[in-house]
Design an enzyme around this catalytic site. Sequence first.
Site, mmCIF file in Angstrom:
data_model
loop_
_atom_site.group_PDB
_atom_site.id
_atom_site.type_symbol
_atom_site.label_atom_id
_atom_site.label_comp_id
_atom_site.label_asym_id
_atom_site.label_seq_id
_atom_site.Cartn_x
_atom_site.Cartn_y
_atom_site.Cartn_z
ATOM 1 N N THR A 219 34.887 -21.071 -25.409
ATOM 2 C CA THR A 219 34.017 -20.524 -24.361
ATOM 3 C C THR A 219 34.613 -19.251 -23.776
ATOM 4 O OG1 THR A 219 33.251 -22.747 -23.853
ATOM 5 C CG2 THR A 219 32.787 -21.052 -22.217
ATOM 6 N N CYS A 220 35.911 -19.230 -23.594
ATOM 7 C CA CYS A 220 36.567 -18.034 -23.048
ATOM 8 C C CYS A 220 36.404 -16.857 -24.005
ATOM 9 C CB CYS A 220 38.046 -18.309 -22.786
ATOM 10 S SG CYS A 220 38.352 -19.649 -21.616
ATOM 11 N N ALA A 221 36.639 -17.114 -25.283
ATOM 12 C CA ALA A 221 36.493 -16.065 -26.291
ATOM 13 C C ALA A 221 35.059 -15.556 -26.331
ATOM 14 C CB ALA A 221 36.917 -16.597 -27.660
#
Length: 168
Positions: free
Chosen positions: A59-61
């Site tokens: 999700t961060c990426a």
Amino acid sequence: MASITLGGNPATTVGELPAAHTSAPDFTLTKSDLSQVSLSDYKGSKLVLNVFPSVDTGTCAKSVRQFNEEAAELENTKVLCISKDLPFAQARFCGAEGIENVEMLSDYKTGTFGKDYGLEFADSAFESLLSRCVLVLDANGTVRYTEQVSETADEPNYKAALEALMDA
């Protein structure tokens, strides 16, 4: 303290995000080349602060990719992607992904950004990492929009953040 979840399990942050229409707290963060940068270095530019636990999670990426694609094209706007990842990991990710339109910044040295902005995890498996948040600042460093994502695995509301940029 914000009450959020991490994988459905309760978690809290050390405080609350800065309120809209207030001056954003100053910060000193580390760039990929290990130099230091502060909020005052961006005076005159609108900012999107895309804050997350680690670029090594899906999700961060995805949030870095999404903001790289959408917000980086906007006039007089810089997208700052902030985590406690080491600058080497951030640079590796950007190189592998072809990310060129956002600035990766790390809070690894002092950890004061997460505390000053009230978004550091106070507990849970991610204790001391940065929670998933988006803040939009106008060209004078005034907070125009904030989002504390309630479930860490969820993506932020890109549309709302981008709309807030238009009003900043």
